[in-house]
Design a protein around this motif. Structure first.
Motif: not given
Length: 233
Positions: A37-52
């Motif tokens: 598990x790599x948690x470094x890019x979680x915030x940006x991934x979740x934020x982008x999913x919320x937009x879509x």
């Protein structure tokens, strides 16, 4: 391995005790030699999913998982991964790319072959579904890192069967009235009282109309008698 007077790190001992104390049957799989598990890019991934995704996009979430300090994050990640797989099947190309970025961090649960047959779900919106994902993955990563720091494989083989709360507890919780239902009940009571008050007012007006005519007749009769008396005088 880092030992101190022959005693391993207390946190690792605690994790090992938890892993062995679960009542699940052990499996040959679900053992990790490194942290997947790599948690470094979680915030940006979740934020982008919320937009879509629409905020009211319906997603099933578990409601009857049994509390298990060692297995709970793995169970949640497994169910999240299952949901993401379903979402891909009905998503467009842009959304699919974003979901797959998140699934890079959840695909490892497939090797565990987790049995989730007892799990019950309720539907929630996509925001509530996505919000706890970073926390589950981050906490699971910390547990795996604790094993890795002592050159011990992270053994989750006793977590391959999800344990659920008894059905009676789930039914009881569903039967507990929420605030909205209480407000609806009070609203209905107010409407009943209002209808009764209106009906009583209508009855009173009708009664007044019915008793008004005899009173008018008697008043006219008295006026005629007075006129006759005046004429006679």
């Amino acid at each position: 391995m880092n030992w101190h007077h022959g005693i391993p790190n207390s946190c690792l001992v605690f994790l090992l005790l938890l892993s062995f104390s679960t009542s699940s049957e052990p499996s040959k799989g679900c053992i990790f030699g490194s942290v997947p598990i790599d948690t470094s890019d979680f915030p940006s991934i979740v934020k982008n999913l919320k937009k879509l995704l629409l905020l009211d996009y319906p997603v099933p979430v578990p409601v009857n998982l049994k509390q298990d300090e060692f297995c709970k994050e793995l169970w949640h990640v497994h169910l999240i991964h299952r949901n993401l797989n379903r979402m891909i099947n009905v998503s467009g190309s842009e959304l699919e790319k974003s979901i797959r970025k998140l699934m890079i961090h959840t695909t490892f649960v497939e090797m565990c072959d987790i049995n989730d047959s007892c799990v019950k779900f309720i539907t929630t919106n996509i925001s509530e579904f996505l919000e706890p994902i970073p926390s589950y993955l981050s906490d699971l990563r910390k547990k795996m890192e604790e094993f890795e720091a002592h050159d011990v494989p992270a053994n989750f083989s006793n977590c391959t069967v999800i344990h659920c709360q008894p059905a009676l507890q789930v039914t009881a919780s569903k039967q507990t009235p929420d605030r909205n239902s209480q407000h609806d009940t009070r609203g209905k009571s107010y409407w009943v009282l209002l209808v009764i008050a209106v009906l009583m007012l209508v009855v009173f007006v009708i009664w007044m109309l019915l008793h008004k005519r005899p009173w008018q007749r008697s008043q006219r009769y008295e006026e005629r008698e007075l006129e006759l008396v005046e004429l006679q005088t």
